[in-house]
Design a protein around this motif. Structure first.
Motif, short mmCIF file in Angstrom:
data_model
loop_
_atom_site.label_atom_id
_atom_site.label_comp_id
_atom_site.label_asym_id
_atom_site.label_seq_id
_atom_site.Cartn_x
_atom_site.Cartn_y
_atom_site.Cartn_z
N ASN A 98 37.08 48.43 53.68
CA ASN A 98 38.15 48.51 52.70
C ASN A 98 39.17 49.59 53.00
O ASN A 98 40.27 49.58 52.49
CB ASN A 98 37.54 48.78 51.31
N GLN A 129 41.96 50.00 50.10
CA GLN A 129 41.73 49.65 48.70
C GLN A 129 40.45 50.35 48.25
O GLN A 129 39.61 50.70 49.08
CB GLN A 129 41.52 48.14 48.56
N LEU A 131 36.79 50.54 45.93
CA LEU A 131 35.73 49.63 45.46
C LEU A 131 35.77 49.49 43.93
O LEU A 131 35.38 48.45 43.38
CB LEU A 131 34.35 50.17 45.87
N LYS A 134 36.27 46.26 41.79
CA LYS A 134 36.18 45.03 42.61
C LYS A 134 34.87 44.30 42.29
O LYS A 134 33.92 44.89 41.80
CB LYS A 134 36.23 45.37 44.10
N ARG A 135 34.87 43.01 42.60
CA ARG A 135 33.68 42.20 42.30
C ARG A 135 32.81 42.04 43.55
O ARG A 135 33.28 41.65 44.61
CB ARG A 135 34.11 40.82 41.81
N MET A 157 31.79 48.95 40.26
CA MET A 157 32.10 47.57 40.67
C MET A 157 31.55 46.60 39.62
O MET A 157 30.62 46.91 38.87
CB MET A 157 31.49 47.27 42.04
N GLN A 190 35.43 34.15 43.22
CA GLN A 190 36.27 35.32 42.90
C GLN A 190 35.69 36.65 43.38
O GLN A 190 36.15 37.72 42.99
CB GLN A 190 36.54 35.41 41.38
N ASP A 192 35.09 39.83 45.71
CA ASP A 192 35.83 40.55 46.74
C ASP A 192 34.92 40.89 47.92
O ASP A 192 35.38 41.01 49.06
CB ASP A 192 36.41 41.84 46.16
N THR A 219 40.69 36.92 50.66
CA THR A 219 40.68 38.37 50.93
C THR A 219 39.25 38.93 50.93
O THR A 219 39.07 40.15 51.02
CB THR A 219 41.48 39.09 49.83
#
Ligand SMILES: NC(=O)C1=CN([C@@H]2O[C@H](COP(=O)(O)OP(=O)(O)OC[C@H]3O[C@@H](n4cnc5c(N)ncnc54)[C@H](O)[C@@H]3O)[C@@H](O)[C@H]2O)C=CC1
Ligand SMILES: O=C(O)CCC(=O)C(=O)O
Length: 395
Positions: A98, A129, A131, A134-135, A157, A190, A192, A219
């Motif tokens: 990331n 980015q 964490l 984020k999923r 997360m 969905q 990440d 992504t």
């Protein structure tokens, strides 16, 4: 004296667990037990002397379990012994992916010494980015997966897990904030980050395939620190090259993924910490010693868990097929020798079973040898052992 043969480098802390009755070497042709790490034993011929294999680690797909059972060999692993090491590496790999850490460090190393590397124009290419928020999808919520999932919750997360075989014990380890997905498709939806922590077997080989990857966010970052082959590497390369996957981090290399600019490959380092190697070697050594000296089974992966205190000076243990009338045949042979059964325990696991019979009234060593030989001749029996109660008594 029991002979223990090692194949891989085993933590000295673990080896020191063996008491004076055990001799450790790499060459003995008549070993009682092996202590191994990842060495592949599928093409290996087991000597008849071999009674146990201690796998210092979680995964045991390097061992032919069916053949081991058929040849009367108990196989042990070390559940959870290296789980924290894998968890820490997986978290590190999520951050590395990331924050473009590796690319940025490589870039810094190749600029002119003294150049201003903090210039916005240059460093903006490595913008990352966080964490937080984020999923993360965790596939397999056992010893490793549950630690990864809980740590990710603590990092802020959103964590969703998938494990259709989750044990009650494992479920107790999970943070309440972890959502459970009903299917593979639902867990990756969905997400990440997607990380796999399942054993490699027929069901899981290729489970992360082209169809599943096509349902990822383009992504997404995929991590495989479980085993080579659980992820279809051709599908990964296709997805990376068509911008349907951002990054792949793994502990397992092959020619397909080697050298790809958006793949990070480590040389199977998940369990490679001083602490994990010591934990695993210690656990495996204890399971092997317990089995050799008492016949009790702890953490066996091919035989059932079975532990009983010694109820008499002698114990007979048998590995056999899980078929009708085994106990009848065993007890009638023992009765024919006028030997008394003090305690009998039996448990099955899939096609094999294990029986412990504590006996008294053995007249002499000849009678013992005759009975053991007759029991070994029962067609579905793959190993009979006569164990004398260890000094120190009723264990
Ligand atoms: N890279 C490395 O050095 C290491 C790799 N590993 C690998 O990771 C694997 C997992 O390790 P642990 O968590 O310690 O094992 P574990 O046995 O505690 O957990 C495995 C979990 O996967 C679940 N599972 C099985 N089949 C599944 C499926 N089809 N879909 C979803 N979940 C499924 C099981 O119910 C269980 O909860 C090991 O089998 C091993 O191959 C483990 C330790 C170190
Ligand atoms: O470092 C090792 O021995 C391998 C660890 C591993 O892959 C496992 O425990 O399944």
């Amino acid at each position: 004296m029991y002979q223990i043969k090692t194949f891989n480098a085993i933590s000295p802390v673990g080896l020191a667990t063996f008491t004076a009755e055990y001799q450790i070497n790499q060459k003995d042709a008549q070993p009682d037990a092996y202590l191994i790490r990842s060495v592949d034993l599928h093409e290996h011929d087991f000597p008849r002397s071999l009674k146990a294999i201690g796998r210092c680690g979680a995964g045991y797909n390097n061992i032919p379990l069916e053949r081991a059972s058929e040849q009367g060999i108990a196989v042990f692993n070390t559940p959870g012994g290296n789980a924290n090491a894998v968890k820490e590496l997986v978290l590190a790999m999520m951050i590395l992916a990331n924050r473009q850490v590796i690319a940025a460090a490589n870039w810094t190393n190749q600029v002119q010494p003294g150049a201003d590397i903090t210039l916005e124009a240059a460093k903006s290419q490595f913008n990352g980015q966080e964490l937080l928020g984020k999923r993360l999808a965790v596939i397999g919520l056992g010893h490793v997966g549950s630690l990864v999932a809980n740590a990710a919750v603590n990092l802020g997360m959103e964590v969703i897990g998938y494990d259709p075989y989750l044990s009650a014990d494992a479920a107790w380890q999970l943070s309440r904030e972890i959502h459970r997905a009903p299917s593979l498709a639902a867990v990756v939806d969905q997400a990440d980050f997607i990380t796999v922590h399942v054993p490699k077997n027929e069901e899981t080989t290729g489970m992360i395939d082209q169809e599943l990857i096509s349902q990822f966010k383009p992504t997404a970052v995929l991590l495989n620190f479980a085993r080579h082959g659980i992820v279809d590497n051709q599908a990964v390369i296709d997805a990376l090259n068509t911008k349907r996957l951002r990054w792949y981090s793994t502990d397992f290399s092959d020619a397909l993924i080697h050298g790809h600019p958006r793949v990070t490959i480590l040389p199977h380092l998940g369990g490679s910490t001083v602490e994990a190697e010591a934990n695993c070697a210690r656990m495996a050594a204890k399971a092997v010693m317990t089995y050799l000296t008492t016949g009790n089974l702890i953490n066996s992966v091919n035989l059932p868990a079975l532990q009983t205190p010694f109820a008499s000076p002698e114990r007979i243990t048998l590995i056999h097929r899980n078929i009708p009338n085994m106990l009848g045949q065993i007890s009638s042979l023992i009765a024919q020798h006028q030997i008394n059964i003090e305690n009998l325990a039996n448990r099955a696991k899939a096609d094999f079973a294990y029986t412990i019979v504590d006996v008294s009234d053995f007249a002499n060593p000849d009678q013992q040898a005759a009975l053991i030989q007759e029991l070994a001749q029962i067609p579905a029996v793959s190993r009979v052992r006569l164990i004398h109660q260890p000094r120190g008594g009723n264990k």
